[in-house]
Design a protein around this motif. Structure first.
Motif, mmCIF file in Angstrom:
data_model
loop_
_atom_site.group_PDB
_atom_site.id
_atom_site.type_symbol
_atom_site.label_atom_id
_atom_site.label_comp_id
_atom_site.label_asym_id
_atom_site.label_seq_id
_atom_site.Cartn_x
_atom_site.Cartn_y
_atom_site.Cartn_z
ATOM 1 N N THR A 92 -6.986 30.389 -30.045
ATOM 2 C CA THR A 92 -5.630 29.879 -30.240
ATOM 3 C C THR A 92 -4.997 29.416 -28.935
ATOM 4 O OG1 THR A 92 -4.513 32.014 -29.957
ATOM 5 C CG2 THR A 92 -5.325 31.482 -32.171
ATOM 6 N N SER A 93 -5.715 29.523 -27.833
ATOM 7 C CA SER A 93 -5.214 29.121 -26.525
ATOM 8 C C SER A 93 -5.136 27.598 -26.421
ATOM 9 C CB SER A 93 -6.138 29.643 -25.416
ATOM 10 O OG SER A 93 -6.606 30.953 -25.674
ATOM 11 N N THR A 94 -4.340 27.121 -25.473
ATOM 12 C CA THR A 94 -4.320 25.696 -25.150
ATOM 13 C C THR A 94 -5.169 25.506 -23.901
ATOM 14 O OG1 THR A 94 -2.105 25.459 -26.089
ATOM 15 C CG2 THR A 94 -2.874 23.699 -24.655
ATOM 16 N N VAL A 95 -6.361 24.964 -24.077
ATOM 17 C CA VAL A 95 -7.333 24.895 -22.986
ATOM 18 C C VAL A 95 -7.715 23.466 -22.622
ATOM 19 C CG1 VAL A 95 -8.280 27.162 -23.578
ATOM 20 C CG2 VAL A 95 -9.343 25.096 -24.524
ATOM 21 N N GLY A 96 -7.373 22.495 -23.460
ATOM 22 C CA GLY A 96 -7.751 21.115 -23.221
ATOM 23 C C GLY A 96 -9.024 20.737 -23.946
ATOM 24 N N ALA A 234 4.008 23.141 -17.860
ATOM 25 C CA ALA A 234 3.507 22.265 -16.799
ATOM 26 C C ALA A 234 1.989 22.192 -16.829
ATOM 27 C CB ALA A 234 3.997 22.757 -15.436
ATOM 28 N N LYS A 235 1.330 23.326 -17.085
ATOM 29 C CA LYS A 235 -0.132 23.342 -17.207
ATOM 30 C C LYS A 235 -0.592 22.469 -18.360
ATOM 31 C CE LYS A 235 -2.055 26.180 -19.777
ATOM 32 N NZ LYS A 235 -2.572 26.191 -21.184
ATOM 33 N N ASP A 236 0.090 22.542 -19.496
ATOM 34 C CA ASP A 236 -0.297 21.728 -20.658
ATOM 35 C C ASP A 236 -0.127 20.241 -20.371
ATOM 36 O OD1 ASP A 236 -0.776 24.109 -21.913
ATOM 37 O OD2 ASP A 236 0.904 23.984 -23.306
ATOM 38 N N LEU A 237 0.912 19.880 -19.629
ATOM 39 C CA LEU A 237 1.121 18.472 -19.301
ATOM 40 C C LEU A 237 0.072 17.973 -18.308
ATOM 41 C CD1 LEU A 237 4.998 18.488 -19.122
ATOM 42 C CD2 LEU A 237 3.611 17.290 -20.808
ATOM 43 N N ARG A 238 -0.355 18.831 -17.397
ATOM 44 C CA ARG A 238 -1.454 18.439 -16.510
ATOM 45 C C ARG A 238 -2.721 18.177 -17.314
ATOM 46 N NH1 ARG A 238 0.768 22.571 -13.271
ATOM 47 N NH2 ARG A 238 -0.837 24.061 -13.894
ATOM 48 N N LEU A 239 -2.984 19.047 -18.294
ATOM 49 C CA LEU A 239 -4.139 18.840 -19.164
ATOM 50 C C LEU A 239 -4.011 17.526 -19.931
ATOM 51 C CD1 LEU A 239 -4.719 22.396 -20.716
ATOM 52 C CD2 LEU A 239 -6.253 21.186 -19.153
ATOM 53 N N TYR A 240 -2.822 17.266 -20.444
ATOM 54 C CA TYR A 240 -2.605 16.034 -21.202
ATOM 55 C C TYR A 240 -2.873 14.805 -20.340
ATOM 56 C CZ TYR A 240 -0.229 12.451 -23.979
ATOM 57 O OH TYR A 240 0.066 11.307 -24.685
ATOM 58 N N PRO A 250 -2.271 4.854 -22.600
ATOM 59 C CA PRO A 250 -1.035 4.745 -21.814
ATOM 60 C C PRO A 250 -0.491 6.091 -21.351
ATOM 61 C CG PRO A 250 -0.928 3.335 -23.750
ATOM 62 C CD PRO A 250 -2.154 4.177 -23.909
ATOM 63 N N ALA A 251 0.073 6.100 -20.136
ATOM 64 C CA ALA A 251 0.557 7.373 -19.572
ATOM 65 C C ALA A 251 1.820 7.202 -18.739
ATOM 66 C CB ALA A 251 -0.540 8.011 -18.735
ATOM 67 N N ALA A 252 2.519 6.077 -18.868
ATOM 68 C CA ALA A 252 3.693 5.854 -18.020
ATOM 69 C C ALA A 252 4.758 6.931 -18.232
ATOM 70 C CB ALA A 252 4.277 4.464 -18.290
ATOM 71 N N LEU A 253 5.098 7.206 -19.479
ATOM 72 C CA LEU A 253 6.096 8.238 -19.766
ATOM 73 C C LEU A 253 5.547 9.631 -19.482
ATOM 74 C CD1 LEU A 253 7.716 6.873 -23.043
ATOM 75 C CD2 LEU A 253 8.619 6.771 -20.727
ATOM 76 N N ALA A 254 4.270 9.839 -19.762
ATOM 77 C CA ALA A 254 3.662 11.145 -19.513
ATOM 78 C C ALA A 254 3.712 11.500 -18.038
ATOM 79 C CB ALA A 254 2.218 11.160 -20.012
ATOM 80 N N ALA A 255 3.476 10.533 -17.167
ATOM 81 C CA ALA A 255 3.482 10.801 -15.731
ATOM 82 C C ALA A 255 4.870 11.230 -15.262
ATOM 83 C CB ALA A 255 3.017 9.562 -14.968
ATOM 84 N N VAL A 256 5.903 10.565 -15.762
ATOM 85 C CA VAL A 256 7.274 10.928 -15.390
ATOM 86 C C VAL A 256 7.621 12.317 -15.922
ATOM 87 C CG1 VAL A 256 9.703 10.333 -15.708
ATOM 88 C CG2 VAL A 256 8.020 8.527 -15.276
ATOM 89 N N THR A 257 7.274 12.560 -17.187
ATOM 90 C CA THR A 257 7.560 13.859 -17.796
ATOM 91 C C THR A 257 6.853 14.977 -17.045
ATOM 92 O OG1 THR A 257 7.833 12.839 -19.962
ATOM 93 C CG2 THR A 257 7.417 15.199 -19.927
#
Length: 283
Positions: A92-96, A234-240, A250-257
């Motif tokens: 159930t972990s978020t591991v990527g 923050a860890k989950d967003l790095r994985l994303y 595309p990752a323009a918004l993801a990079a800012v977030t």
């Protein structure tokens, strides 16, 4: 322990403790382990002093751990246990995506099953369990998945697919909460009452999970106790971002977030993620 109603659980943090409690209340015989010690063991569960004892006691083990490295170490311990009974892992972990694929290649039957809905959702059994794996593996662990929550959906036939969905979900959640924090700060500066503001937003096109749930429950009340930390977000967003780079999407918004959440987690590590509002607004 014997029979299909015996299950192991490793990782008894905020989310893991709630999920393990659901299994106990669902009639499972739960053998639990947490690196922090036995204090978090749910009433009715049996404490195991190490993962090896869990591996010898049950056929299926649920993991609720902070990242892919820890999950890999635990799965390695389970596999290395002599006379182990465990054959299936529900993670159930978020591991990527990459980590889920690697874990599925270890030789352990692995069902990728991240969750969304927060600790409150886990306790109310409204948490969404999104899971992916082979037909045989998913059928084998279905009783355990049903024990975790009343809301679950098989989203794919390969481990990693549920991780992709969970990372997309958390990107949207993080973006909405950061954007709502900026919007609320702006409206408050104009003299608007936060309660009135949220009422109108939630009847308008700007509503989101942030305005419907996180702001009324955590920010407006000053609780800031959702049970999920900014460091984990923050860890989950790095994985994303890593997975987006791999797929060349595309990752323009993801990079800012991601940059906003990295700054928040660096400035105030391990606080509740809903505290992004005072961080963004400077209040």
């Amino acid at each position: 322990m014997s029979g299909t109603r015996a299950v192991g659980f490793i990782g008894l943090g905020n989310m893991g403790g709630a999920l393990a409690t659901n299994l106990v209340r669902g009639g499972f015989e739960v053998v639990a382990y947490d690196a922090a010690g036995p204090a978090r063991t749910p009433d009715g569960a049996r404490w195991a002093p190490n993962p090896a004892e869990v591996a010898r006691a049950v056929g299926t083990v649920v993991l609720s751990l902070p990242d892919g490295t820890v999950c890999g170490n635990v799965v390695g311990d389970l596999l290395a246990t002599r006379d182990r009974r465990v054959t299936h892992v529900v993670d159930t972990s978020t591991v990527g995506v990459a980590a889920a694929r690697q874990l599925a290649a270890t030789g352990m039957a692995y069902v990728d099953a991240p969750v969304s809905g927060g600790v409150a959702g886990a306790r109310k059994r409204t948490l969404m369990v999104m899971y992916a794996g082979s037909d045989e593996d998913c059928a084998h662990v279905e009783p355990v998945l049903a024990g975790l929550s009343d809301r679950r959906r098989r989203v794919g036939d390969r481990p990693g697919q549920a991780q992709a969905l969970k990372l997309a979900n958390n990107f949207l959640s993080a973006s909405a909460l950061a954007a709502a924090s900026e919007a609320v700060a702006f409206a408050r500066a104009a003299g608007l009452d936060m309660g009135v503001l949220l009422d109108v937003l939630n009847a308008s096109s700007g509503r989101s999970g942030a305005t419907i749930d996180k702001f009324p429950q955590e920010v407006l009340t000053g609780r800031y106790a959702s049970g999920f930390s900014n460091s984990l977000m923050a860890k989950d967003l790095r994985l994303y971002l890593r997975e987006v780079d791999e797929t060349d999407t595309p990752a323009a918004l993801a990079a800012v977030t991601e940059a906003v959440w990295e700054a928040f987690a660096t400035a105030e590590p391990d606080v509740d993620f809903t505290r992004i509002y005072p961080f963004v607004s400077g209040s």
